[in-house]
Design an enzyme around this catalytic site. Structure first.
Site, PDB file in Angstrom:
ATOM      1  N   SER A 142       1.142  -0.930  -0.055  1.00 33.57           N
ATOM      2  CA  SER A 142       0.456   0.717   0.260  1.00 33.57           C
ATOM      3  C   SER A 142       1.518   1.015  -0.116  1.00 33.57           C
ATOM      4  CB  SER A 142      -0.853  -0.183   1.115  1.00 33.57           C
ATOM      5  OG  SER A 142      -1.918   1.019   1.041  1.00 33.57           O
TER       6      SER A 142
ATOM      7  N   GLU B 139      -9.057  -3.905  -6.460  1.00 33.79           N
ATOM      8  CA  GLU B 139      -9.350  -3.141  -5.716  1.00 33.79           C
ATOM      9  C   GLU B 139      -8.606  -1.329  -6.281  1.00 33.79           C
ATOM     10  OE1 GLU B 139      -5.270  -2.836  -3.499  1.00 33.79           O
ATOM     11  OE2 GLU B 139      -4.930  -5.072  -4.944  1.00 33.79           O
TER      12      GLU B 139
ATOM     13  N   HIS C 241      -7.605  -5.036  -1.203  1.00 37.19           N
ATOM     14  CA  HIS C 241      -6.752  -4.368  -1.319  1.00 37.19           C
ATOM     15  C   HIS C 241      -5.406  -5.455  -0.125  1.00 37.19           C
ATOM     16  CE1 HIS C 241      -3.826  -1.186  -0.499  1.00 37.19           C
ATOM     17  NE2 HIS C 241      -3.897  -1.121   0.372  1.00 37.19           N
TER      18      HIS C 241
END
Length: 302
Positions: free
Chosen positions: A150, A245, A275
């Site tokens: 991320s 995502e 995600h």
């Protein structure tokens, strides 16, 4: 809402829905969010025999995680996710340990400073400082992979770009899981997957970006959004992203930009995945993605 092909993902969605604040309730504070992600990361036990040591790399707190069978000469240098505002060694200790065990590597996690207390470029400064100290300790960059998930995925690329500009040696590879590498937060997947991504919402990710880039900083600055950076000369990349995502389009864009820069890129879009799904040890697909990561790490660092 979609019908999830993976029942484990469907169950996870129900869990995420259940922990959302009630309508009209004040949003959780940053300290409360940090406690929550640490608890999520600690939900899965460490691999048997894992040894966790606290240390500093330069001035930056960090951890070294050694699992059974780890080759002391093979390292994973992991930069955690959490929108630059939450997360740390505690939240990602278990995942780093699982990756280290699967790839027979010693894993290092870095507690870079968090926004909003420490906005951009504090995270980049800390990651580069930690990398510089890691090298000064005698670790071989050719036997190290820098990785992140991320925000940590975007930070991984930014760290490599900043290290290249500083004349520091680069690692053997960059491993990116669901990387947040474009803080403009505008790409086709935000519309196409806005209803299926139950972890990232447009409002939520805009809030993270606003706090990290406080003071009116440019979201397209190359070290904030490395999709806009010069990626030439970077080491090979493995990008893993889920099909469900909102960051999928930016992962594709990052792979394209790296390809234009003649970087060796492997892009893996996992059907039906959400995600940072490898973070969630309860998902069967987590172990499969980690095995894929480990094989790639071993290929980069035989």
């Amino acid at each position: 809402m979609p019908t999830w092909r993976d029942p484990e993902v469907a169950a996870m969605r129900e869990m995420f829905v259940a922990i959302q604040p009630q309508a009209g309730a004040p949003p959780p504070t940053w300290p409360e969010r940090r406690v929550q992600i640490d608890a999520m990361g600690a939900a899965a036990p460490l691999p048997e025999g894992a040894k966790v040591e606290s240390l500093t790399l330069g001035r930056v707190p960090a951890e070294r995680i050694t699992t059974n069978g780890a080759d002391p000469g093979r390292s994973i240098f992991w930069l955690h996710g959490g929108g630059y505002c939450i997360g740390g060694c505690a939240s990602h200790r278990g995942w780093a340990a699982r990756m280290g065990e699967a790839s027979a590597a010693v894993a290092y996690t870095v507690d870079y400073r968090l926004a909003p207390e420490h906005p951009y470029p504090a995270a980049v400064d800390d990651a580069v400082a930690a990398w510089r100290a890691f090298l000064a300790e005698g670790h071989d960059p050719k036997r190290t992979v820098i990785g992140g998930d991320s925000a940590g995925g975007g930070l991984t690329v930014a760290t490599a770009v900043a290290a290249r500009e500083a004349g520091l040696p680069l690692p053997a590879g960059l491993h990116l899981v669901s990387p947040w590498a474009n803080l403009t937060n505008a790409s086709p997947a935000y519309h196409a997957k806005g209803e299926t991504d139950f972890i990232i919402t447009q409002a939520g990710i805009d809030d993270f970006a606003a706090n990290y880039l406080s003071g009116g900083k440019d979201p397209s600055a190359p070290l904030a959004s490395p999709v806009f950076a010069d990626l030439s000369g970077l080491p090979p990349m493995l990008i893993q992203v889920g099909s469900e995502e909102v960051l999928m389009s930016d992962s594709i864009l990052l792979a394209e930009r790296a390809g234009f820069a003649e970087v060796d890129v492997t892009l893996r879009i996992w059907p039906g995945m959400i995600h940072i799904w490898p973070f969630f040890a309860q998902l069967g697909a987590s172990a499969k993605a980690t095995a894929e990561s480990a094989a790639w790490v071993r290929s980069r660092v035989p």
